[in-house]
Each structure stands twice: as C-alpha cells, then as structure tokens.
Scaffold this active site. Structure first.
Site, PDB file in Angstrom:
ATOM      1  N   GLN A  97       0.846  -1.199   0.000  1.00 26.69           N
ATOM      2  CA  GLN A  97       0.000   0.000   0.000  1.00 26.69           C
ATOM      3  C   GLN A  97       0.878   1.244   0.000  1.00 26.69           C
ATOM      4  O   GLN A  97       1.646   1.482   0.936  1.00 26.69           O
ATOM      5  CB  GLN A  97      -0.937   0.028   1.214  1.00 26.69           C
ATOM      6  CG  GLN A  97      -1.994   1.126   1.006  1.00 26.69           C
ATOM      7  CD  GLN A  97      -2.876   1.374   2.198  1.00 26.69           C
ATOM      8  OE1 GLN A  97      -2.387   1.515   3.324  1.00 26.69           O
ATOM      9  NE2 GLN A  97      -4.173   1.471   1.976  1.00 26.69           N
ATOM     10  N   TYR A 186      -6.305  11.085   3.839  1.00 22.39           N
ATOM     11  CA  TYR A 186      -4.927  11.452   3.512  1.00 22.39           C
ATOM     12  C   TYR A 186      -4.861  12.252   2.203  1.00 22.39           C
ATOM     13  O   TYR A 186      -5.873  12.744   1.714  1.00 22.39           O
ATOM     14  CB  TYR A 186      -4.057  10.197   3.496  1.00 22.39           C
ATOM     15  CG  TYR A 186      -3.990   9.556   4.877  1.00 22.39           C
ATOM     16  CD1 TYR A 186      -3.415  10.237   5.947  1.00 22.39           C
ATOM     17  CD2 TYR A 186      -4.558   8.306   5.131  1.00 22.39           C
ATOM     18  CE1 TYR A 186      -3.373   9.686   7.215  1.00 22.39           C
ATOM     19  CE2 TYR A 186      -4.521   7.740   6.410  1.00 22.39           C
ATOM     20  CZ  TYR A 186      -3.930   8.438   7.446  1.00 22.39           C
ATOM     21  OH  TYR A 186      -3.892   7.905   8.703  1.00 22.39           O
ATOM     22  N   ARG A 233      -7.249   2.037  -3.023  1.00 20.26           N
ATOM     23  CA  ARG A 233      -8.187   2.024  -1.900  1.00 20.26           C
ATOM     24  C   ARG A 233      -8.884   3.373  -1.794  1.00 20.26           C
ATOM     25  O   ARG A 233      -8.236   4.419  -1.824  1.00 20.26           O
ATOM     26  CB  ARG A 233      -7.453   1.733  -0.594  1.00 20.26           C
ATOM     27  CG  ARG A 233      -8.413   1.443   0.536  1.00 20.26           C
ATOM     28  CD  ARG A 233      -7.716   0.925   1.759  1.00 20.26           C
ATOM     29  NE  ARG A 233      -8.511  -0.118   2.389  1.00 20.26           N
ATOM     30  CZ  ARG A 233      -8.620  -0.308   3.687  1.00 20.26           C
ATOM     31  NH1 ARG A 233      -7.955   0.460   4.528  1.00 20.26           N
ATOM     32  NH2 ARG A 233      -9.367  -1.282   4.182  1.00 20.26           N
ATOM     33  N   GLY A 323      -9.580  -6.360   8.865  1.00 25.68           N
ATOM     34  CA  GLY A 323      -8.437  -5.680   9.459  1.00 25.68           C
ATOM     35  C   GLY A 323      -8.132  -6.246  10.832  1.00 25.68           C
ATOM     36  O   GLY A 323      -7.390  -7.226  10.969  1.00 25.68           O
TER      37      GLY A 323
HETATM   38  C1  LIG Z   1      -4.046  -0.688  13.694  1.00 23.51           C
HETATM   39  C2  LIG Z   1      -4.684  -0.264  12.405  1.00 23.51           C
HETATM   40  C3  LIG Z   1      -3.908   0.303  11.410  1.00 23.51           C
HETATM   41  C4  LIG Z   1      -4.474   0.655  10.180  1.00 23.51           C
HETATM   42  N1  LIG Z   1      -3.659   1.140   9.192  1.00 23.51           N
HETATM   43  C5  LIG Z   1      -4.169   1.357   7.949  1.00 23.51           C
HETATM   44  C6  LIG Z   1      -3.321   1.679   6.859  1.00 23.51           C
HETATM   45  O1  LIG Z   1      -2.079   1.747   6.976  1.00 23.51           O
HETATM   46  N2  LIG Z   1      -3.907   1.900   5.648  1.00 23.51           N
HETATM   47  C7  LIG Z   1      -5.263   1.822   5.474  1.00 23.51           C
HETATM   48  O2  LIG Z   1      -5.746   2.027   4.364  1.00 23.51           O
HETATM   49  N3  LIG Z   1      -6.077   1.491   6.482  1.00 23.51           N
HETATM   50  C8  LIG Z   1      -5.581   1.224   7.707  1.00 23.51           C
HETATM   51  N4  LIG Z   1      -6.406   0.804   8.713  1.00 23.51           N
HETATM   52  C9  LIG Z   1      -7.825   0.518   8.417  1.00 23.51           C
HETATM   53  C10 LIG Z   1      -8.002  -0.969   8.117  1.00 23.51           C
HETATM   54  O3  LIG Z   1      -7.371  -1.319   6.906  1.00 23.51           O
HETATM   55  C11 LIG Z   1      -9.491  -1.387   8.006  1.00 23.51           C
HETATM   56  O4  LIG Z   1     -10.063  -0.755   6.888  1.00 23.51           O
HETATM   57  C12 LIG Z   1     -10.282  -1.012   9.230  1.00 23.51           C
HETATM   58  O5  LIG Z   1      -9.634  -1.465  10.403  1.00 23.51           O
HETATM   59  C13 LIG Z   1     -11.697  -1.607   9.175  1.00 23.51           C
HETATM   60  O6  LIG Z   1     -11.645  -3.015   9.098  1.00 23.51           O
HETATM   61  P1  LIG Z   1     -11.894  -3.927  10.410  1.00 23.51           P
HETATM   62  O7  LIG Z   1     -13.204  -3.476  11.003  1.00 23.51           O
HETATM   63  O8  LIG Z   1     -11.956  -5.336   9.869  1.00 23.51           O
HETATM   64  O9  LIG Z   1     -10.763  -3.710  11.346  1.00 23.51           O
HETATM   65  C14 LIG Z   1      -5.863   0.473   9.959  1.00 23.51           C
HETATM   66  C15 LIG Z   1      -6.638  -0.065  10.987  1.00 23.51           C
HETATM   67  C16 LIG Z   1      -6.074  -0.443  12.181  1.00 23.51           C
HETATM   68  C17 LIG Z   1      -6.944  -1.070  13.242  1.00 23.51           C
END
Ligand SMILES: Cc1cc2nc3c(=O)[nH]c(=O)nc-3n(C[C@H](O)[C@H](O)[C@H](O)COP(=O)(O)O)c2cc1C
Length: 367
Positions: A97, A186, A233, A323
């Site tokens: 990414q 972002y 994304r 995630g």
């Molecule tokens: C610790 C953490 C770090 C994340 N870092 C990113 C990232 O670097 N890039 C991104 O697009 N989304 C990031 N996200 C969002 C996740 O990719 C995901 O879309 C979000 O957690 C929702 O999915 P979930 O409910 O299954 O956790 C992050 C989420 C968490 C919890």
C-alpha cells in the site's frame, strides 16, 4: 453458493481464497526499514488470499507517523524483500500500500522541518486528527498536525513521480502489485473533497479536476507496473481526520469508479469507514458503484463471515477484507473455516512497541 474458501483469479493473480488482510500500520520500525520481525508478522498471516501491506510512505514528505517503514530507499526495498519472500514461500500474495499522508503530518517528520503539503492550507483540527511524533524528550506521542502548505500546481507532478518511483521499488522488492492509498483522509482525499480543496487550478473545483491527482497517479503507476498490478483504496463518505461533508460525495466516487473502470486496474478496495457507530457505505451505493466499476471489488469495515457471504452472493463485492481480526488471529481464514472462536485484539499494542501484540498471537494449532 460461492465458496469463499476456494481460489479466486483476477488480473493474472491467483489467490488461494477470497479473504483479504486489510492494510494496517503497526509503526514498529524505528529505522524505517522492514526487518525479520516484520517478515515474521506477515508470514504468520500468509494464509490470507491476499495481503495488503501496512501503508508504506512513498517519500519522507509522505510520512505522518514515526516508525512506519517506507519504500523510497534501497535499504527499505531490501527490507520489504524479506516480507515478500516470506509470503511467496508460503504460497501467498501481497500488494504494497503506497501512502502519502498530505496534511496529516508534523514539521518534525518533514524534510528540513518544512510544512506538510496538501491541497489546502487548512490543518486537520478535530480531536482525533493526530500525527505520531517523537517528543522533545525523545518519547513517542501524538501531536496536532502542523499547518500545511498547498502544493503549487507545478509541484504536483513531483508527488506523482514519487509514487511512480515507489511503484518501481515495490516491484524490485517482489510485491505482486501496489495499492494506492486514496482513502481515510490522507493526501488524495484532501484533493477529492471540495470543501477542503479550494484550489482554482486544474486540481480544484469540478469533479474532473478534484480526481485529477488520483488518476494521474494511477496512470503513472500503470505506466510503470502495468494495469494488472495496480489497485486502489477509496473510502467514500469518510469523515475521519476532519474531512468535511460535501454534497456530491456519491457522484465524486461514481465518477472515479467510471474512470478506474476504463483503466481496467487490478482492483478497487473500498473501506467502509464507520462513523459514530454506523456503516457509511450502504448496499444501494455498492450497487451503483458496482455498475460504474465492473472490475474486482474488495470491501473492508467490520466484516463478518455472514456479511461476506451475503455481499458476494448478491454480487455486490468479490472479496471481503478484514483488518483487526487479522491482528489477533494470524490464521483467521482457518478459524473462519472451522467456525472457531476469534481472539480479540489488544488496542494498546496496535501501534509501536515490540513483538507483544504483534507476532505473539498464537494460531489455533499453537493455542
Ligand atoms: C491498527 C490499524 C492500522 C491501520 N492502518 C491502515 C493503513 O495503513 N492503511 C489503510 O488504508 N487502512 C488502515 N487501517 C484501516 C483498516 O485497513 C481497516 O479498513 C479497518 O480497520 C476496518 O476493518 P476492520 O473493522 O476489519 O478492522 C488500519 C486499521 C487499524 C486497526
């Protein structure tokens, strides 16, 4: 009924199942270079059909958080090679990414202590908008993002070139492809949002102008890697990081969907960025999006196995992404297959620190 555990082919890639590990920043590399521990973390999760790496900044300017490994230097490329080798040895697939935070940064993180760059000079000022920096005492902590400066029109191509270079680096590092991080408040969203983006040049105003930076970047990466290795994304209706509401939010993303459809890229990955306990991407919007963009579609955001089955069955998405469940369940796919209980992740160890809360969550076998 579609079997989510069966292989899935798209754009010349063969995934062993339909489960995607969503990108997650873990901020664990004080030297900004992925190492053996990073590789171990990903290796433990290699049974996902597709892994999207943590957001990796394309340039020092693109950073908003300390200890996040980037992808601009040769040393970083070597570090990422450890990760991609680990995944490929396990028969998995991984996209990098590519990330630029725009205004979500702090002068202490910027080259020469300059202002972060954006579409705008308006800083993010809601209480949850924070950069992650080293304090004067050397201790990591959160800080209000610095006031950004608006990129000059002629500077924008330099940012696009940074993405193209990062794409080449990702290829050298052995990634199967890249995902442009145009979600979550972002840099790219700072251009897409017309309330924030008050520019009067060709990057502001009409929808065509506001999506220009995203599309120039996608086109540059297609030029470097080919369309089958470029994903993106998006987070329609996202409010995270002080992103104001605007009227034509739906149409902005549908326009983008039509443009991405023409380019036949590898995939679009939507992040349903829940606000105030509610999903913001409903099925009606997914249906519209799907009509506009006919390629492979991934959706993340509080995904469950039942919801994934429903959405795939309704042909609203192709691949479900998870995630947080992947943080605490390295063998998430196997657990879902068995209907086993899922371990809950510890939020306190999401960012920073060592192996605790990172590589020490056991798989079912070990547990
Ligand atoms: C610790 C953490 C770090 C994340 N870092 C990113 C990232 O670097 N890039 C991104 O697009 N989304 C990031 N996200 C969002 C996740 O990719 C995901 O879309 C979000 O957690 C929702 O999915 P979930 O409910 O299954 O956790 C992050 C989420 C968490 C919890």
């Amino acid at each position: 009924m579609t079997d989510l555990f069966a292989p899935f082919r798209f754009a010349g890639h063969e995934l062993r199942n339909r489960f995607v590990m969503a990108p997650m920043t873990r901020a664990r590399r004080p030297d900004y270079v992925p190492d053996a521990e990073t590789a171990l973390y990903y290796r433990q999760r290699a049974s996902a059909g597709l892994i999207v790496s943590e957001g990796t900044p394309v340039s020092p300017e693109g950073q908003g958080y300390i200890h996040v490994p980037g992808i601009w230097s040769d040393e970083q490329v070597e570090g990422w090679r450890l990760v991609t080798d680990a995944i490929h040895e396990q028969g998995g697939a991984i996209f990098a990414q590519l990330w630029h935070v725009g205004r979500m940064s702090h002068r202490s993180l910027q080259p020469d202590g300059g202002a972060p760059v954006s579409s705008t000079t308006r800083p993010a000022r809601d209480p949850k908008s924070m950069a992650y920096v080293l304090g004067e005492d050397g201790v990591p902590g959160f800080a209000e993002p610095s006031v950004p400066r608006a990129l000059a029109t002629e500077e924008v191509s330099r940012v696009v070139a940074d993405f193209a270079k990062a794409g080449r680096n990702a290829q050298s590092a052995g990634f199967d492809g890249i995902e442009v991080h145009a979600a979550n408040g972002y840099l790219f969203e700072q251009f897409l949002n017309p309330v924030l983006n008050e520019r009067t040049d060709r990057y502001g105003g009409s929808i065509e102008n506001r999506v220009r930076l995203v599309l120039e970047t996608v086109d540059a990466l297609i030029g470097v890697l080919g369309k089958d290795r470029v994903g993106i994304r998006l987070a329609p209706f996202n409010r995270q990081f002080d992103m104001p509401v605007y009227d034509d939010g739906g149409e902005t993303y549908l326009h983008l969907a039509r443009e991405l459809d023409k380019r036949e890229i590898a995939y679009v990955h939507l992040n349903d960025n829940w606000a105030a306990g509610h999903s913001v991407i409903d099925e009606a919007f997914l249906r519209e999006f799907r009509k506009a963009y006919r390629g492979t579609l991934i959706l993340a955001g509080a995904m469950t196995l039942d919801r994934a089955r429903h959405l795939v069955e309704e042909s609203l998405i192709d691949l479900p992404a998870f995630g947080q469940p992947f943080i605490s369940n390295p063998d998430l796919v196997e657990r879902l297959r068995q209907g086993a209980a899922l371990a809950q992740p510890d939020r306190a160890t999401y960012y920073g620190g060592g192996s605790e809360g990172y590589t020490d969550y056991p798989s079912l076998e070990i547990a």
